[in-house]
Design a protein around this motif. Structure first.
Motif, PDB file in Angstrom:
ATOM      1  N   PHE A 137      14.104   0.249  -2.101  1.00  0.00           N
ATOM      2  CA  PHE A 137      14.208  -0.293  -3.512  1.00  0.00           C
ATOM      3  C   PHE A 137      14.213  -1.593  -3.500  1.00  0.00           C
ATOM      4  CE2 PHE A 137      17.232  -1.509  -6.990  1.00  0.00           C
ATOM      5  CZ  PHE A 137      16.552  -0.691  -7.830  1.00  0.00           C
ATOM      6  N   PRO A 138      14.674  -2.441  -2.420  1.00  0.00           N
ATOM      7  CA  PRO A 138      14.357  -3.857  -2.458  1.00  0.00           C
ATOM      8  C   PRO A 138      13.350  -4.367  -2.699  1.00  0.00           C
ATOM      9  CG  PRO A 138      16.208  -3.134  -0.649  1.00  0.00           C
ATOM     10  CD  PRO A 138      15.409  -2.019  -1.404  1.00  0.00           C
ATOM     11  N   SER A 139      12.045  -3.456  -2.262  1.00  0.00           N
ATOM     12  CA  SER A 139      10.853  -4.127  -2.002  1.00  0.00           C
ATOM     13  C   SER A 139      10.047  -4.040  -3.535  1.00  0.00           C
ATOM     14  CB  SER A 139       9.818  -3.346  -1.441  1.00  0.00           C
ATOM     15  OG  SER A 139       9.850  -1.794  -1.812  1.00  0.00           O
ATOM     16  N   ILE A 140      10.729  -3.699  -4.543  1.00  0.00           N
ATOM     17  CA  ILE A 140      10.537  -3.836  -6.040  1.00  0.00           C
ATOM     18  C   ILE A 140      10.512  -5.156  -6.517  1.00  0.00           C
ATOM     19  CG2 ILE A 140      12.893  -3.443  -7.115  1.00  0.00           C
ATOM     20  CD1 ILE A 140      11.469  -1.636  -9.179  1.00  0.00           C
ATOM     21  N   PHE A 141      11.562  -6.226  -5.749  1.00  0.00           N
ATOM     22  CA  PHE A 141      11.330  -7.623  -6.251  1.00  0.00           C
ATOM     23  C   PHE A 141      10.112  -8.305  -6.009  1.00  0.00           C
ATOM     24  CE2 PHE A 141      15.776  -6.173  -6.303  1.00  0.00           C
ATOM     25  CZ  PHE A 141      16.091  -6.760  -7.471  1.00  0.00           C
ATOM     26  N   LYS A 142       9.260  -7.325  -5.018  1.00  0.00           N
ATOM     27  CA  LYS A 142       8.054  -8.058  -4.720  1.00  0.00           C
ATOM     28  C   LYS A 142       6.782  -7.455  -5.136  1.00  0.00           C
ATOM     29  CE  LYS A 142       9.383 -11.369  -1.056  1.00  0.00           C
ATOM     30  NZ  LYS A 142       9.393 -11.777   0.445  1.00  0.00           N
ATOM     31  N   GLY A 143       7.066  -6.093  -5.762  1.00  0.00           N
ATOM     32  CA  GLY A 143       6.113  -5.382  -6.213  1.00  0.00           C
ATOM     33  C   GLY A 143       5.537  -4.373  -4.988  1.00  0.00           C
ATOM     34  N   LYS A 144       6.047  -4.407  -4.049  1.00  0.00           N
ATOM     35  CA  LYS A 144       5.731  -3.683  -2.742  1.00  0.00           C
ATOM     36  C   LYS A 144       5.935  -2.250  -2.656  1.00  0.00           C
ATOM     37  CE  LYS A 144       5.026  -8.044   0.103  1.00  0.00           C
ATOM     38  NZ  LYS A 144       5.256  -8.546   1.244  1.00  0.00           N
ATOM     39  N   HIS A 145       6.847  -1.875  -3.823  1.00  0.00           N
ATOM     40  CA  HIS A 145       7.434  -0.451  -3.502  1.00  0.00           C
ATOM     41  C   HIS A 145       6.253   0.402  -4.036  1.00  0.00           C
ATOM     42  CE1 HIS A 145       7.374  -1.738  -7.749  1.00  0.00           C
ATOM     43  NE2 HIS A 145       7.559  -0.484  -8.218  1.00  0.00           N
ATOM     44  N   ILE A 146       5.233   0.037  -4.664  1.00  0.00           N
ATOM     45  CA  ILE A 146       4.154   0.891  -5.099  1.00  0.00           C
ATOM     46  C   ILE A 146       3.255   1.589  -3.903  1.00  0.00           C
ATOM     47  CG2 ILE A 146       4.064   0.090  -7.325  1.00  0.00           C
ATOM     48  CD1 ILE A 146       1.456  -1.542  -6.531  1.00  0.00           C
ATOM     49  N   ARG A 147       3.663   0.719  -2.726  1.00  0.00           N
ATOM     50  CA  ARG A 147       2.886   1.312  -1.483  1.00  0.00           C
ATOM     51  C   ARG A 147       3.027   2.563  -1.346  1.00  0.00           C
ATOM     52  NH1 ARG A 147       3.445  -4.095   2.373  1.00  0.00           N
ATOM     53  NH2 ARG A 147       2.050  -5.580   1.262  1.00  0.00           N
ATOM     54  N   HIS A 148       4.363   3.097  -1.594  1.00  0.00           N
ATOM     55  CA  HIS A 148       4.990   4.338  -1.338  1.00  0.00           C
ATOM     56  C   HIS A 148       4.716   5.288  -2.409  1.00  0.00           C
ATOM     57  CE1 HIS A 148       7.471   2.598   2.081  1.00  0.00           C
ATOM     58  NE2 HIS A 148       7.842   1.747   1.144  1.00  0.00           N
ATOM     59  N   LYS A 149       3.414   6.002  -2.437  1.00  0.00           N
ATOM     60  CA  LYS A 149       2.654   6.718  -3.292  1.00  0.00           C
ATOM     61  C   LYS A 149       3.425   7.980  -3.215  1.00  0.00           C
ATOM     62  CE  LYS A 149      -1.724   4.168  -3.084  1.00  0.00           C
ATOM     63  NZ  LYS A 149      -3.024   4.152  -2.723  1.00  0.00           N
ATOM     64  N   GLU A 150       4.156   8.438  -2.211  1.00  0.00           N
ATOM     65  CA  GLU A 150       4.808   9.633  -2.047  1.00  0.00           C
ATOM     66  C   GLU A 150       5.885   9.523  -3.263  1.00  0.00           C
ATOM     67  OE1 GLU A 150       7.015   7.177   0.885  1.00  0.00           O
ATOM     68  OE2 GLU A 150       4.991   7.517  -0.077  1.00  0.00           O
ATOM     69  N   MET A 151       6.254   8.228  -3.752  1.00  0.00           N
ATOM     70  CA  MET A 151       7.504   8.082  -4.421  1.00  0.00           C
ATOM     71  C   MET A 151       7.288   7.368  -5.801  1.00  0.00           C
ATOM     72  SD  MET A 151      10.601   7.353  -1.825  1.00  0.00           S
ATOM     73  CE  MET A 151      11.840   7.186  -3.156  1.00  0.00           C
ATOM     74  N   VAL A 152       6.142   6.738  -5.880  1.00  0.00           N
ATOM     75  CA  VAL A 152       6.008   5.807  -6.863  1.00  0.00           C
ATOM     76  C   VAL A 152       4.540   5.953  -7.509  1.00  0.00           C
ATOM     77  CG1 VAL A 152       5.617   3.490  -7.730  1.00  0.00           C
ATOM     78  CG2 VAL A 152       7.451   4.156  -6.087  1.00  0.00           C
ATOM     79  N   SER A 153       4.362   6.293  -8.674  1.00  0.00           N
ATOM     80  CA  SER A 153       3.341   6.502  -9.574  1.00  0.00           C
ATOM     81  C   SER A 153       2.924   5.418 -10.447  1.00  0.00           C
ATOM     82  CB  SER A 153       3.178   7.874 -10.268  1.00  0.00           C
ATOM     83  OG  SER A 153       3.287   9.040  -9.478  1.00  0.00           O
ATOM     84  N   ILE A 154       1.731   5.005 -10.724  1.00  0.00           N
ATOM     85  CA  ILE A 154       1.338   4.014 -11.545  1.00  0.00           C
ATOM     86  C   ILE A 154       0.242   4.665 -12.698  1.00  0.00           C
ATOM     87  CG2 ILE A 154      -0.044   1.822 -11.990  1.00  0.00           C
ATOM     88  CD1 ILE A 154       2.740   1.246 -10.570  1.00  0.00           C
ATOM     89  N   LEU A 155       0.700   4.794 -13.801  1.00  0.00           N
ATOM     90  CA  LEU A 155       0.040   5.439 -15.097  1.00  0.00           C
ATOM     91  C   LEU A 155      -0.219   4.285 -16.018  1.00  0.00           C
ATOM     92  CD1 LEU A 155       1.965   8.570 -14.887  1.00  0.00           C
ATOM     93  CD2 LEU A 155      -0.214   8.265 -13.867  1.00  0.00           C
TER      94      LEU A 155
END
Length: 293
Positions: free
Chosen positions: A233-251
Motif C-alpha cells: 500500500f505505501p508504494s501507491i504514493f509513488k505509483g509503484k503499486h501498479i507493478r503488482h499486477k496480481e493485485m492491481v489492474s489499469i483500465l
C-alpha cells in the motif's frame, strides 16, 4: 494594474485557508486585490456578471473548493481568466500538473470539458478523481473525527487501521466501455481524471488529464493477504503499486461503471458520499461538453 477577485475558502486546510490566501498580497503585489468568502457567494451568475473585462478570478482553497466552483458555475459563460491558488492540505491538482504551489496557476483549460460522475442519482463534474473502497472509508472516518472536534486528521493512520481492522473488502463488477470485469476482495476502485488523489496517492500514474483520447482510468486494487497489502500500500504514493499486477489492474475508457456488492462510502474530489452501491463516470465528448447535469 490588474484587478483580481480572490475567492477564499476559510475552511480549507483545517481553517487556515484565509491566512494562506493572504500570501497573495505579496505574490500579486502592485495589483488591485479584492477578497471574498467563497462560502457566502450564492449567485455566481450575478457575481460574474459584475466583473469587468480583463478582471481575473482566483480560487483560493483546496481541491474540493476548486471542484465546487466548477460545479457551481456550470453553464455560466464568461471570458475572464480563472486562477487557482492552493490553500488546501492535499493539493493533488497542483501536484498532478506540476505547478508551483506558491503561485496562482491559470486553470481555464483545466476546468472545462471535465468528466461527469453519477452517484446516487446526482451528477458532478470532477477534476481529480473518485475514491471508492477504503479511500472512501477513510473520508467517512475523517469526517466523524472532524465532527467530534479533531483538527488534525491523519488519513494515513486511518487507512492503516482500516487495512488491518475496520474496512471489509467488497466484490466488484467494473464495466469499461461495455466490457465487464469482475474482482473479488477489492480494497480500492478509484476512477481518475488525473494521477493523484487523497493527499498524494498516485492511484493512476499512467493517467493524463489532458490526453488526446479524453479517457479516464479506473484502477482496482484487490486480493492479497492483509500483510501483503500492508506492504504494498505505501508504494501507491509513488505509483509503484501498479507493478503488482496480481493485485492491481489499469483500465481506461470513456464510460465506466463500478458496482460493489455492499454499499460503501465514496469521495469525489474530497467530498464524501455515504452508502454508495455503484457509481458511473461519463467521459465522452458529449458528457464533457455538457453545461447542464
Amino acid at each position: 494594474m490588474a484587478k483580481y477577485h480572490i475567492l477564499v475558502n476559510p475552511k480549507a486546510a483545517n481553517g487556515r485557508g484565509a491566512a494562506r490566501a493572504e500570501n497573495l498580497k505579496k505574490v500579486l503585489s502592485g495589483n488591485d486585490l479584492e477578497y471574498y468568502d467563497i462560502t457566502k457567494i450564492s449567485d455566481y451568475a450575478d457575481f460574474i456578471g459584475k466583473l469587468s473585462e480583463g478582471d481575473s478570478i482566483v480560487i483560493a482553497g483546496g481541491d474540493g473548493t476548486l471542484s465546487r466552483y466548477i460545479n457551481d458555475t456550470l453553464g455560466i459563460e464568461y471570458t475572464n481568466d480563472v486562477y487557482y491558488f492552493a490553500c488546501g492540505t492535499g493539493n493533488d491538482f497542483m501536484n498532478d500538473i506540476q505547478a508551483d504551489p506558491e503561485k496562482p496557476v491559470l486553470v481555464n483549460d483545466y476546468i472545462k470539458n471535465l468528466p461527469v460522475a453519477e452517484i446516487n442519482g446526482k451528477k458532478y463534474k470532477f477534476i481529480n478523481g473518485i475514491g471508492y473502497g477504503i479511500d472512501g472509508y477513510c473520508c467517512e472516518e475523517g469526517d466523524k473525527l472532524r465532527a467530534a472536534g479533531s483538527k488534525a486528521i491523519n488519513y494515513t493512520a486511518i487507512a492503516l487501521k482500516g487495512l488491518l481492522f475496520g474496512y471489509k473488502r467488497r466484490n466488484a463488477k467494473i464495466t469499461v466501455d461495455g466490457k465487464v470485469h469482475n474482482y473479488k476482495k477489492v480494497w480500492l476502485a478509484p476512477t481518475m481524471n488525473g494521477r493523484y488523489y487523497g493527499g498524494g496517492m498516485m492511484a493512476t500514474p499512467t493517467q493524463d488529464r489532458l490526453n488526446s483520447e479524453k479517457t479516464v482510468t479506473v484502477s482496482p486494487m484487490y486480493g492479497g493477504t492483509k500483510l501483503k497489502t500492508l506492504m504494498i500500500f505505501p508504494s501507491i504514493f509513488k505509483g509503484k503499486h501498479i507493478r503488482h499486477k496480481e493485485m492491481v489492474s489499469i483500465l481506461s475508457g470513456h464510460e465506466i461503471e463500478v458496482e460493489f456488492d455492499r454499499p460503501t462510502a465514496l469521495q469525489v474530489d474530497g467530498e464524501t458520499v455515504l452508502n454508495v452501491k455503484k457509481y458511473a463516470v461519463h467521459a465522452t465528448a458529449a458528457a464533457r461538453s455538457a453545461t447542464v447535469l
